[in-house]
Design an enzyme around this catalytic site. Structure first.
Site, PDB file in Angstrom:
ATOM      1  N   VAL A  51      -3.541  13.175  -1.482  1.00  0.00           N
ATOM      2  CA  VAL A  51      -3.043  14.123  -0.505  1.00  0.00           C
ATOM      3  C   VAL A  51      -1.815  14.921  -1.005  1.00  0.00           C
ATOM      4  O   VAL A  51      -1.461  15.940  -0.426  1.00  0.00           O
ATOM      5  CB  VAL A  51      -2.784  13.365   0.818  1.00  0.00           C
ATOM      6  CG1 VAL A  51      -1.449  12.655   0.799  1.00  0.00           C
ATOM      7  CG2 VAL A  51      -2.946  14.217   2.020  1.00  0.00           C
ATOM      8  N   TYR A  77       0.839  -1.210   0.000  1.00  0.00           N
ATOM      9  CA  TYR A  77       0.000   0.000   0.000  1.00  0.00           C
ATOM     10  C   TYR A  77       0.875   1.262   0.000  1.00  0.00           C
ATOM     11  O   TYR A  77       0.635   2.205  -0.755  1.00  0.00           O
ATOM     12  CB  TYR A  77      -0.944  -0.026   1.214  1.00  0.00           C
ATOM     13  CG  TYR A  77      -1.707   1.263   1.393  1.00  0.00           C
ATOM     14  CD1 TYR A  77      -2.757   1.589   0.543  1.00  0.00           C
ATOM     15  CD2 TYR A  77      -1.367   2.164   2.400  1.00  0.00           C
ATOM     16  CE1 TYR A  77      -3.449   2.795   0.690  1.00  0.00           C
ATOM     17  CE2 TYR A  77      -2.045   3.357   2.556  1.00  0.00           C
ATOM     18  CZ  TYR A  77      -3.088   3.671   1.701  1.00  0.00           C
ATOM     19  OH  TYR A  77      -3.755   4.865   1.848  1.00  0.00           O
TER      20      TYR A  77
END
Ligand code: GLN
Length: 314
Positions: free
Chosen positions: A260, A190
């Protein structure tokens, strides 16, 4: 929409929103805090392979949460709809992307676009060891992008060193048997996917591939089976912009996903992909300029999916 009109619109929006300094950089790792707040690029790639761009579109940035869209597609391709749905739901949460919550009854993460859901989806990636799983994932990303890509190593190391919240989510899911024991492998995968370096053109090509039933408009390569495009687009339409997803759907009316680091991917089904990069974020974690530009592009070109007039509304 004529090519000259598209380019003129991008140039105009870039001029208009460049002075906008609202928002803040993500600061949870040094690599994001060091980004240039002035960076700003917009790129449109049509489903038939025309490309329009403005700003510093060659500036690399890490894909972050936008990776979740494509890894979700990989899980669907590798396991099918039923198995994926049994692990992760498709409900928007109204909570922040990093909320530590699971559905009370099913113990599933709410959707694949919040961190918990994305980690569970990543843990499904097939392969006999971490290297093979990463290779599968990278080649999937490269089918969308159309060229080789690399992970930004410092970002990966920082994500891994500071990702305590993501670790907590993985442990919670392990507790309920929603992911298997190899949570460190899943988390590394991830963090790697989040640290993939792309530029704004790559982002628009990836969006255009989704708009084109999963086929990269430049290379002709099928990046994901076309039958899963509807799953991917429905989920990002309702869950792609975190706890701003409802207002986004109402105002812009297009499937999208933000990250982000300031990237924003917008899909106009059947027509084009839009990539925007500007790292100043609002309080929900979405790019401030990205949201403004998307609202205007949607309005000026009448792109809202439910705008039956397909013309500018006031
Ligand atoms: N790497 C980030 C995280 O896992 C990605 C989040 C995001 O882009 N919203 O927290």
């Amino acid at each position: 929409m004529q090519p000259l009109e598209i380019q003129a619109t991008l140039d105009d929006l870039h001029d208009k929103y460049r002075p906008l300094q609202a928002g803040t950089l993500a600061t949870y790792i040094p690599e994001l805090a060091l980004m240039n707040p002035e960076s700003f690029s917009i790129c449109i790639v049509t489903a038939d392979g025309q490309c329009f761009k403005v700003g510093d579109f060659q500036q690399l940035f890490t894909i972050q949460s936008i990776s979740k869209v494509f890894v979700y597609g990989l899980a669907l391709a590798e396991h099918g709809r039923e198995k994926v749905l049994a692990k992760v739901g498709v409900e928007p949460t109204g909570d922040a992307f990093n909320a530590i919550i699971l559905d009370e009854k099913s113990k599933r993460p709410y959707n694949p676009m919040v961190n918990a859901g994305a980690i569970a989806i990543t843990s499904l990636t097939k392969g006999k060891d971490p290297t093979e799983r990463w290779k599968r994932m990278v080649s999937m990303f490269e089918r969308y992008i159309g060229h080789e890509t690399v992970v930004d190593a410092p970002t990966f190391r920082s994500e891994r060193a500071t990702g305590h919240r993501n670790r907590a989510m993985a442990h919670l899911m392990l507790n309920f048997g929603m992911i298997d024991e190899k949570i460190d492998d899943a988390l590394d995968l991830y963090f790697q996917q989040c640290s993939l370096a792309i530029d704004c053109v790559d982002l628009a090509v990836m969006a255009a591939t989704l708009s084109n039933q999963g086929r990269n408009p430049f290379t002709g390569v099928q990046a994901v089976p076309s039958c899963y495009i509807r799953d991917i687009l429905s989920v990002i339409y309702t869950c792609g912009m975190y706890n701003f997803a409802g207002e986004w759907a109402y105002k812009v009316g297009l499937p999208a996903k933000s990250g982000v680091s300031g990237g924003l991917l917008v899909v106009v089904p059947g027509r084009m992909g839009i990539g925007i990069f500007s790292p100043l974020l609002d309080e929900r974690g979405n790019s401030v300029r990205g949201v403004k530009v998307s609202e205007e592009i949607s309005q000026r070109f009448g792109l809202h999916l439910f705008d039956c007039n397909h013309q500018e509304t006031s």
